[in-house]
Design a protein around this motif. Sequence first.
Motif: not given
Length: 471
Positions: A206-209, A212-214, A235-236
């Motif tokens: 969740x935090x990494x998503x 993310x700017x991808x 979320x990803x």
Amino acid sequence: MRKVAVRTVGQLKSHFEYFIIFNISLPSLRGSQIFVLGLKTKGPFIGNRLRDGIKRSSRDEAQDINSVKINQFKIRRNSGGWRPREWQLQTVVVSERVSLMEMDLGFILQGLIPSWNSVAMLCGFFLYLAIVGSILPGQVVPGVILPDGTRLHYRCNGLVLLILLVALLGIAAKMDMISLTAISDRGLELLSTTFLFSFLATLVLFAAGCKSNNRGSSLKPHVTGNLIHDWWFGIQLNPQFLGIDLKFFFVRAGMMGWLLINLSVLARSVQDATINRSMILYQLFCVLYILDYFVHEEYMTSTWDIIAERLGFMLVFGDLVWIPFTFSIQGWWLLSNKVELTTAAVIANCFVFMIGYLVFRGANKQKHVFKKNPKAPIWGKPPKVVGGKLLASGYWGIARHCNYLGDLLLALSFSLPCGISSPVPYFYPLYLLILLIWRERRDEARCAEKYKDIWAEYRRLVPWRILPYVY
């Protein structure tokens, strides 16, 4: 508890059907002394947590088992051929447990506390899958084309990976490096450890998503603003770690974990001399199902979970915790409940399994083949396609979600070896029935929104949802 003094193995067997032997060192004694917990019940135990909360006596003085050092620990079942190796024919103190419920609850609560052993086992399992899975050769299967025109590729070497893992564990057990019952001895520990891993892993996802700017379809974050919703559903779409697609990795780990749990339960059943037709039938069905899954692992790349579901707690928990630990309930139950099946019952159970397998595998294969080649024949005939997109031939011309029917029949076949004396072994098929009906309703809503008039035409051609003429 009442205490009984016995001097011979024969006296021990006459008192108790099941007994547990400790070779322990007491702080107040010089050297070690044998202690035995005798049982007249078939109630299960959490072996590595047994020391908690149990009292023993030495020289007529109560000693807390937490204050002693356990050197050896073995569980033995009363059988004529048993010969204890560490037993010296001396007077031992035997405590008979009178009330099971209170102690079992304590064992369960203590058993749920993760240990470093369970953490090491889980990490070792994941490391093996990540490292060896990246090295072993296998068919590289392209996934579906994503909205941005890209597609992921999956190395489908799960069958070789699984067989090698089981072989390595078997060799290690033969060399006395590990115990075949290590998983069944630490079942609750591994359950809680895996649950905590799933929780923490999805927090990281969740935090990494969120950071993310991808903008690609696989990694573009889909944030609703509802923290619980986004954590639960993810979320990803296809997050990765060190080049490993986590969604594909987790479902592979769950299926392999299910088999490893079952094999450890089987080893415990063999050691306890409780193996019978029911256990063999249950184990056989599960092995066939899991091996078939990995033989056709590429079909997983075209399932809804892979192509449409984002990776959140729902999927991670479902893959790592729900699949291995709830799908194996029947095996755990058979360890402590004896069920004798008639030949007719065995044949009927095999029939249910075969029908379920044919429907489940046949439907999924037809869908997978159709997505790769929409003109491929179905049952020897050109496929009937609605709007150029929806298959209405074969199993998919019988019911709109016919693969769910096969899944339900297979789940039922896993539980039937347990008989009908208890609802516990039927938790999995009952849960699956509720889940698939909910999922079918959700799929219907999504398809209606996506395909509009084409879906309405498909519903007219194929009116049944899962079971023809019933639902």
